[in-house]
Design a protein around this motif. Sequence first.
Motif, PDB file in Angstrom:
ATOM      1  N   ASP A 167       0.903  -1.060  -0.057  1.00  0.00           N
ATOM      2  CA  ASP A 167      -0.298   0.116   0.109  1.00  0.00           C
ATOM      3  C   ASP A 167       0.925   1.198  -0.204  1.00  0.00           C
ATOM      4  OD1 ASP A 167      -2.686  -1.267   0.086  1.00  0.00           O
ATOM      5  OD2 ASP A 167      -2.197  -1.710   2.218  1.00  0.00           O
ATOM      6  N   THR A 168       0.311   2.341  -0.431  1.00  0.00           N
ATOM      7  CA  THR A 168       1.073   3.624  -0.221  1.00  0.00           C
ATOM      8  C   THR A 168       0.920   4.340   0.769  1.00  0.00           C
ATOM      9  OG1 THR A 168       0.614   3.865  -2.912  1.00  0.00           O
ATOM     10  CG2 THR A 168       1.477   5.676  -1.427  1.00  0.00           C
ATOM     11  N   ILE A 169       2.133   4.709   1.310  1.00  0.00           N
ATOM     12  CA  ILE A 169       2.088   5.663   2.480  1.00  0.00           C
ATOM     13  C   ILE A 169       2.311   7.116   2.006  1.00  0.00           C
ATOM     14  CG2 ILE A 169       3.502   6.342   4.740  1.00  0.00           C
ATOM     15  CD1 ILE A 169       4.379   3.470   4.768  1.00  0.00           C
ATOM     16  N   LEU A 170       1.334   7.877   2.326  1.00  0.00           N
ATOM     17  CA  LEU A 170       1.133   9.248   1.719  1.00  0.00           C
ATOM     18  C   LEU A 170       2.090  10.167   2.801  1.00  0.00           C
ATOM     19  CD1 LEU A 170      -2.328   9.413   0.734  1.00  0.00           C
ATOM     20  CD2 LEU A 170      -0.389   8.871  -0.695  1.00  0.00           C
ATOM     21  N   SER A 171       2.114   9.937   4.126  1.00  0.00           N
ATOM     22  CA  SER A 171       2.746  10.802   4.944  1.00  0.00           C
ATOM     23  C   SER A 171       3.356  10.346   6.062  1.00  0.00           C
ATOM     24  CB  SER A 171       1.774  11.918   5.447  1.00  0.00           C
ATOM     25  OG  SER A 171       2.588  12.581   6.488  1.00  0.00           O
ATOM     26  N   MET A 172       4.684  10.197   6.123  1.00  0.00           N
ATOM     27  CA  MET A 172       5.603   9.495   7.225  1.00  0.00           C
ATOM     28  C   MET A 172       5.139  10.412   8.735  1.00  0.00           C
ATOM     29  SD  MET A 172       6.670   6.587   6.369  1.00  0.00           S
ATOM     30  CE  MET A 172       7.101   6.338   7.874  1.00  0.00           C
ATOM     31  N   PRO A 173       5.208  11.611   8.670  1.00  0.00           N
ATOM     32  CA  PRO A 173       4.713  12.307  10.013  1.00  0.00           C
ATOM     33  C   PRO A 173       3.478  11.928  10.438  1.00  0.00           C
ATOM     34  CG  PRO A 173       5.794  14.209   8.272  1.00  0.00           C
ATOM     35  CD  PRO A 173       5.615  12.945   7.654  1.00  0.00           C
TER      36      PRO A 173
END
Length: 298
Positions: A167-173
Amino acid sequence: MTDGAVQFDFVHVQYPQGSGGNKKKHLYTNKEKFKKGKKSILSIQNTDSLCLPRAIVVARLHSKKPQDPGAFNAWQKQWKRIQEADCRSAVQKKQALELMELAGCDSTLSSCGPLEQGNLQGVLYPEFRLKIFQFQANSSTLKLEPIYKGYGNGKCLNVLLDQGHYDTILSMPGISEHQYYCDDCDVGYSHIEEHRTTCQYCCSFCLSETPCPPDGSCIECSECHGFFKSMTCYQSHLKPYSSKTSTTVCSMMDRCQHCQSWMAKKLLANHKCGGQKKCKICKKIVDKDHQCYVQKKP
């Protein structure tokens, strides 16, 4: 007592209990709830074996989100199309197949492993850096750890691998629940002085996200008393340290004139040289190993 038959009926009632604290606590024990509850994770819905290249092309477009309002509308149209299922838009699959072809990968494979990850990183370099994460094992809460870190200094395209699916991670924060995230150390932090003053991948002088090359000079600021290793480094500390704030490093940091420690002004107010600190409980200046857990009744 009776000699006849006796029937006992038991009714089990679960008494309501509460633990207080974080309202999102349920997200940290169940992986599916974690992924669905996080807006920072975009689920890749596919019926083929292209979930990795699909996750990458989605992350690639998201990283190109423009700051210019004039270009945002055109990007938003592309963003909506690339998220749609193949029955409505074949853009995601088309770009995924093109990426696999460029990387020299077989698009008919049943799964993508380390070999495909490395080949895909090869075609993404130098503009992008691929990073694959998985859930940390033997942890009381759900945390992510990197299992593949690509090379280069390009924008990071972050992907989550769980139960054989990408799956895509859009934001690590957003994942780490911190305002900032260091892609090199893989840690989240909420205040830049907490991490960038010690991170080898950041500039500990102007606190920028990349080290400033020295030019042989040493410039001291008369306001924050910081020392900077180049004019570029000095000018950088006069600008907002992030697009999320208007605060400059110069207005945020200062130096202790006794021990020369450089720290945030809010910490400098209670700072004592020699490793001492102000105890929040007894309100006294104490050593670091001071243990004051309970106030004594006067």
